[in-house]
Structure formats: C-alpha cells, structure tokens
Design an enzyme around this catalytic site. Structure first.
Site, PDB file in Angstrom:
ATOM      1  N   ARG A   1      46.572  47.105  39.830  1.00 28.91           N
ATOM      2  CA  ARG A   1      47.389  46.020  40.693  1.00 28.91           C
ATOM      3  C   ARG A   1      48.283  46.556  41.510  1.00 28.91           C
ATOM      4  O   ARG A   1      49.362  47.263  41.084  1.00 28.91           O
ATOM      5  CB  ARG A   1      47.490  45.226  39.815  1.00 28.91           C
ATOM      6  CG  ARG A   1      48.282  43.912  40.695  1.00 28.91           C
ATOM      7  CD  ARG A   1      48.278  42.653  40.155  1.00 28.91           C
ATOM      8  NE  ARG A   1      49.229  42.325  38.789  1.00 28.91           N
ATOM      9  CZ  ARG A   1      49.004  41.183  38.182  1.00 28.91           C
ATOM     10  NH1 ARG A   1      48.371  40.254  38.400  1.00 28.91           N
ATOM     11  NH2 ARG A   1      49.757  41.486  37.238  1.00 28.91           N
TER      12      ARG A   1
ATOM     13  N   LYS B   1      42.980  35.159  38.204  1.00 31.83           N
ATOM     14  CA  LYS B   1      43.509  33.850  38.606  1.00 31.83           C
ATOM     15  C   LYS B   1      44.252  33.757  39.898  1.00 31.83           C
ATOM     16  O   LYS B   1      43.843  32.890  40.946  1.00 31.83           O
ATOM     17  CB  LYS B   1      44.523  33.472  37.517  1.00 31.83           C
ATOM     18  CG  LYS B   1      43.942  33.327  36.036  1.00 31.83           C
ATOM     19  CD  LYS B   1      45.001  32.784  35.266  1.00 31.83           C
ATOM     20  CE  LYS B   1      46.104  33.489  35.066  1.00 31.83           C
ATOM     21  NZ  LYS B   1      45.671  34.854  34.448  1.00 31.83           N
TER      22      LYS B   1
ATOM     23  N   ARG C   1      50.520  26.894  29.883  1.00 32.51           N
ATOM     24  CA  ARG C   1      49.963  28.045  29.023  1.00 32.51           C
ATOM     25  C   ARG C   1      50.331  27.515  27.658  1.00 32.51           C
ATOM     26  O   ARG C   1      50.108  28.592  26.812  1.00 32.51           O
ATOM     27  CB  ARG C   1      51.133  29.037  29.521  1.00 32.51           C
ATOM     28  CG  ARG C   1      50.370  30.201  30.151  1.00 32.51           C
ATOM     29  CD  ARG C   1      51.636  31.188  30.620  1.00 32.51           C
ATOM     30  NE  ARG C   1      51.192  32.592  30.919  1.00 32.51           N
ATOM     31  CZ  ARG C   1      51.110  33.157  31.920  1.00 32.51           C
ATOM     32  NH1 ARG C   1      50.961  32.266  32.950  1.00 32.51           N
ATOM     33  NH2 ARG C   1      50.844  34.232  32.237  1.00 32.51           N
TER      34      ARG C   1
ATOM     35  N   ARG D   1      53.895  45.549  39.326  1.00 33.49           N
ATOM     36  CA  ARG D   1      54.739  44.794  38.463  1.00 33.49           C
ATOM     37  C   ARG D   1      55.134  45.307  37.141  1.00 33.49           C
ATOM     38  O   ARG D   1      54.373  46.211  36.774  1.00 33.49           O
ATOM     39  CB  ARG D   1      54.093  43.535  38.066  1.00 33.49           C
ATOM     40  CG  ARG D   1      54.135  42.426  39.173  1.00 33.49           C
ATOM     41  CD  ARG D   1      52.997  41.416  39.068  1.00 33.49           C
ATOM     42  NE  ARG D   1      53.064  40.681  37.464  1.00 33.49           N
ATOM     43  CZ  ARG D   1      52.173  39.771  37.271  1.00 33.49           C
ATOM     44  NH1 ARG D   1      51.617  39.130  38.002  1.00 33.49           N
ATOM     45  NH2 ARG D   1      52.378  39.107  35.975  1.00 33.49           N
TER      46      ARG D   1
ATOM     47  N   ARG E   1      51.275  40.754  26.386  1.00 34.85           N
ATOM     48  CA  ARG E   1      50.775  39.448  27.207  1.00 34.85           C
ATOM     49  C   ARG E   1      49.523  39.086  26.721  1.00 34.85           C
ATOM     50  O   ARG E   1      49.303  37.884  26.658  1.00 34.85           O
ATOM     51  CB  ARG E   1      50.958  39.987  28.638  1.00 34.85           C
ATOM     52  CG  ARG E   1      52.141  39.977  29.245  1.00 34.85           C
ATOM     53  CD  ARG E   1      52.138  40.733  30.611  1.00 34.85           C
ATOM     54  NE  ARG E   1      51.463  40.062  31.479  1.00 34.85           N
ATOM     55  CZ  ARG E   1      50.824  40.926  32.569  1.00 34.85           C
ATOM     56  NH1 ARG E   1      51.277  42.066  32.769  1.00 34.85           N
ATOM     57  NH2 ARG E   1      49.888  40.245  33.550  1.00 34.85           N
TER      58      ARG E   1
HETATM   59  P1  AP5 Z   1      45.136  39.001  39.612  1.00 31.02           P
HETATM   60  O1  AP5 Z   1      44.206  37.934  40.401  1.00 31.02           O
HETATM   61  O2  AP5 Z   1      46.262  39.281  39.880  1.00 31.02           O
HETATM   62  O3  AP5 Z   1      45.104  38.376  37.899  1.00 31.02           O
HETATM   63  P2  AP5 Z   1      45.688  37.146  37.515  1.00 31.02           P
HETATM   64  O4  AP5 Z   1      44.743  36.462  36.326  1.00 31.02           O
HETATM   65  O5  AP5 Z   1      46.583  36.275  38.169  1.00 31.02           O
HETATM   66  O6  AP5 Z   1      46.692  38.081  36.407  1.00 31.02           O
HETATM   67  P3  AP5 Z   1      48.203  37.896  36.041  1.00 31.02           P
HETATM   68  O7  AP5 Z   1      48.751  39.263  35.632  1.00 31.02           O
HETATM   69  O8  AP5 Z   1      48.852  37.448  37.219  1.00 31.02           O
HETATM   70  O9  AP5 Z   1      48.443  36.916  35.124  1.00 31.02           O
HETATM   71  P4  AP5 Z   1      49.544  36.636  34.301  1.00 31.02           P
HETATM   72  O10 AP5 Z   1      48.910  35.156  33.575  1.00 31.02           O
HETATM   73  O11 AP5 Z   1      49.602  37.577  32.782  1.00 31.02           O
HETATM   74  O12 AP5 Z   1      50.801  36.686  34.993  1.00 31.02           O
HETATM   75  P5  AP5 Z   1      51.592  35.681  35.690  1.00 31.02           P
HETATM   76  O13 AP5 Z   1      52.218  36.045  37.014  1.00 31.02           O
HETATM   77  O14 AP5 Z   1      51.076  34.395  35.671  1.00 31.02           O
HETATM   78  O15 AP5 Z   1      44.203  40.179  39.433  1.00 31.02           O
HETATM   79  C1  AP5 Z   1      44.628  41.256  38.760  1.00 31.02           C
HETATM   80  C2  AP5 Z   1      44.218  42.396  39.397  1.00 31.02           C
HETATM   81  O16 AP5 Z   1      42.542  42.752  39.113  1.00 31.02           O
HETATM   82  C3  AP5 Z   1      44.261  42.784  40.685  1.00 31.02           C
HETATM   83  O17 AP5 Z   1      44.402  44.060  41.146  1.00 31.02           O
HETATM   84  C4  AP5 Z   1      43.118  42.115  41.386  1.00 31.02           C
HETATM   85  O18 AP5 Z   1      42.880  42.976  42.812  1.00 31.02           O
HETATM   86  C5  AP5 Z   1      41.966  42.770  40.544  1.00 31.02           C
HETATM   87  N1  AP5 Z   1      40.900  41.751  40.526  1.00 31.02           N
HETATM   88  C6  AP5 Z   1      40.897  40.553  40.640  1.00 31.02           C
HETATM   89  N2  AP5 Z   1      39.544  39.858  40.187  1.00 31.02           N
HETATM   90  C7  AP5 Z   1      38.873  41.084  40.293  1.00 31.02           C
HETATM   91  C8  AP5 Z   1      37.457  41.071  39.985  1.00 31.02           C
HETATM   92  N3  AP5 Z   1      36.473  40.187  39.942  1.00 31.02           N
HETATM   93  N4  AP5 Z   1      36.776  42.310  40.057  1.00 31.02           N
HETATM   94  C9  AP5 Z   1      37.847  43.512  40.421  1.00 31.02           C
HETATM   95  N5  AP5 Z   1      39.007  43.528  40.363  1.00 31.02           N
HETATM   96  C10 AP5 Z   1      39.543  42.257  40.405  1.00 31.02           C
HETATM   97  O19 AP5 Z   1      52.978  35.561  34.519  1.00 31.02           O
HETATM   98  C11 AP5 Z   1      53.891  36.634  34.271  1.00 31.02           C
HETATM   99  C12 AP5 Z   1      54.916  36.332  33.134  1.00 31.02           C
HETATM  100  O20 AP5 Z   1      55.562  34.999  33.610  1.00 31.02           O
HETATM  101  C13 AP5 Z   1      54.175  35.837  31.966  1.00 31.02           C
HETATM  102  O21 AP5 Z   1      54.006  36.903  31.114  1.00 31.02           O
HETATM  103  C14 AP5 Z   1      55.280  35.007  31.368  1.00 31.02           C
HETATM  104  O22 AP5 Z   1      56.441  35.665  30.979  1.00 31.02           O
HETATM  105  C15 AP5 Z   1      55.941  34.217  32.768  1.00 31.02           C
HETATM  106  N6  AP5 Z   1      55.130  32.818  32.887  1.00 31.02           N
HETATM  107  C16 AP5 Z   1      54.276  32.738  33.878  1.00 31.02           C
HETATM  108  N7  AP5 Z   1      53.871  31.514  33.745  1.00 31.02           N
HETATM  109  C17 AP5 Z   1      54.272  30.870  32.731  1.00 31.02           C
HETATM  110  C18 AP5 Z   1      54.205  29.582  31.744  1.00 31.02           C
HETATM  111  N8  AP5 Z   1      53.351  28.717  32.377  1.00 31.02           N
HETATM  112  N9  AP5 Z   1      54.877  29.572  30.867  1.00 31.02           N
HETATM  113  C19 AP5 Z   1      55.807  30.408  30.138  1.00 31.02           C
HETATM  114  N10 AP5 Z   1      56.053  31.733  30.900  1.00 31.02           N
HETATM  115  C20 AP5 Z   1      55.232  32.088  31.941  1.00 31.02           C
HETATM  116 MG    MG Z   2      48.753  36.162  38.507  1.00 31.74          MG
END
Ligand code: AP5
Ligand code: MG
Length: 216
Positions: free
Chosen positions: A129, A15, A90, A162, A173
């Site tokens: 990552r 994402k 979410r 991270r 997660r």
């Molecule tokens: P990346 O693009 O970083 O993936 P992502 O989908 O953004 O993954 P996240 O881990 O950031 O998602 P998340 O939803 O768990 O975390 P968030 O920060 O939102 O890609 C991942 C890896 O793959 C990278 O190394 C990239 O290079 C590689 N890659 C990407 N695409 C690829 C492809 N096509 N092929 C090969 N490699 C690829 O949330 C973190 C925490 O915050 C949550 O757990 C929660 O505690 C809190 N939080 C955030 N939002 C909310 C909310 N709305 N409500 C409540 N709590 C929340």
């Molecule tokens: Mg992300």
C-alpha cells in the site's frame, strides 16, 4: 433523510478504498478514524501524539478519546445528510456510543457492509500500500498502482508507506481486530444491519457489489 453507513472489516480489506468511491458517488461524508488520528499527528496535536503511541504498536486508541473525536466530526455541517464511517466503531463500547450520538442527530446506523478477505491477502495488500500525504488517496503497487511511482494521481502529492504496515505490526492489528472488533459482526447481524461483501474481488467488482447491496 440522513444515511449513516458503517464499513466493517479487517485491516487492509479495502474499507478506505471503498469508502472513497462511495463517498464520491453519493456525496456522503467519508469519516475515517485512522485518517483523523493521522491528521492530528501531522498537526502535532495532543490527540495525535497520544494516538500515535497506540497506533505504532497496532493497538486501539482508548474508547473515550476516539468517541469524542468522532462525535465532533459528525457534528460538522458536511454530515447533515449522513456519513460513511470507516474504522469506527471498533469495540462494543464504541458501537453503543455511536447509536446514542446518532439518536441526537435524529439518525441511526442504516447498514453495515462487512467486507472480508483471507488473511494472507490482507498482509500482501498492506505490504504494497502507498498512501498520499495530502488527502489520503490509496494505491497499491500491485493491484492499484499510481501512474507515476511515488506520486498521487489525484493531487500530485508524495506517496508514503504507513509505519503500521510493517509485517509484525500488521499481524498485531489483525489479532486486535479479531479480539476486539469482530464481536461487532454478530452485534450488527443481530440488529439486521449486516451486509456481507466478498472483498476478494477486484476493487471495481467490490464497489459494484457494495452499490447493489446498498441499493445506492
Ligand atoms: P485500504 O482501502 O487502505 O484498506 P483498509 O481496510 O482501509 O485498511 P486499513 O489498514 O486502513 O485499516 P485499519 O482498520 O487497520 O487502519 P485504520 O487507518 O482504520 O486497502 C489496503 C490496500 O489494498 C491498498 O493498497 C489498496 O489499494 C488495496 N486494495 C483495496 N481493495 C482491494 C481489492 N479489492 N483488490 C486488490 N487490492 C485492494 O486504523 C489505524 C490505527 O488507528 C488502528 O490500528 C488504531 O490504532 C487506530 N484506530 C483507528 N480507528 C480506531 C478506533 N475506532 N478505535 C481505536 N483505535 C482506532
Ligand atoms: Mg483505511
């Protein structure tokens, strides 16, 4: 004309990676709820400290504080033409709150690209990552390595792993995603907004698929 997009999909599916590419191409603001929490933590705000206690366990931060944070972010001038939301909503309560706040901004959720990949691929991607300290640029030691290990290609800042990318937290997660966030897939499908995107392709292929699905 405003345009609000919601990127939906499990942890590690890409994402953030795709939101950054799309934001650069379209000029729409990229709003990542996870990045906003991490920025708050870096600045040691009360919100950051509260969020950290949930994030470190792989749990969701409570809806009320998350919704208030996004409302404030969406009201800033760079969102006048719309935004790409990454990681929000979410929960069904967050989705309802988003619909209500966008009405205030004379907009609505226009499209919801839903990116999917197999669970073992998600775990593998997150274990490799590396994220940049200064601006959250995203790399992967196998699939998208930086030119110099440990250094961001774009701003030269340090890359870090991270805390919540540890194997056991990633599993938690993914479970939380399946329990609390996956109901949004049906919600947006029923509203005719869902665009299913195969996230198993390369980063470049996913961004081309996304661009043609969105016609932008
Ligand atoms: P990346 O693009 O970083 O993936 P992502 O989908 O953004 O993954 P996240 O881990 O950031 O998602 P998340 O939803 O768990 O975390 P968030 O920060 O939102 O890609 C991942 C890896 O793959 C990278 O190394 C990239 O290079 C590689 N890659 C990407 N695409 C690829 C492809 N096509 N092929 C090969 N490699 C690829 O949330 C973190 C925490 O915050 C949550 O757990 C929660 O505690 C809190 N939080 C955030 N939002 C909310 C909310 N709305 N409500 C409540 N709590 C929340
Ligand atoms: Mg992300």
């Amino acid at each position: 004309m405003t345009k609000y997009l919601v990127l939906l999909g499990p942890p590690g599916v890409g994402k953030g990676t795709q939101a950054k590419i799309l934001s650069e191409r379209t000029g729409l603001a990229h709003i990542s709820s996870g990045d906003l929490f991490r920025e708050n933590l870096k600045n040691q705000t009360e919100l950051g400290k509260l969020a950290q206690s949930y994030m470190s366990r792989g749990e969701l931060v409570p809806d009320d504080v998350t919704i208030a944070m996004i409302r404030e972010r969406l009201s800033r001038p760079d969102c006048k033409t719309g935004a790409i939301l990454d990681g929000f909503p979410r929960t069904p309560a967050q989705a309802d709150a988003l619909e209500a706040m966008l009405k205030e901004f004379n907009g609505c959720v226009d499209a919801v690209p839903f990116i999917t990949a197999a669970e073992d691929v998600l775990v593998e991607r997150l274990s490799g990552r590396w994220t940049c300290r200064a601006n959250g640029h995203i790399f992967n030691e196998k699939t998208n390595p930086p030119k110099t290990p440990g250094i961001c290609d774009f701003d030269g800042s340090e890359l870090y792993q991270r805390d919540d990318d540890k194997a056991e937290t990633v599993k938690r997660r993914i479970r939380v995603y399946l329990e609390q966030t996956s109901p949004l897939v049906d919600y947006y499908r029923r509203h005719g907004k869902l665009l299913e995107i195969d996230g198993m392709q390369t980063i470049e292929q996913v961004s081309q698929t996304l661009a043609s699905a969105l016609k932008m």
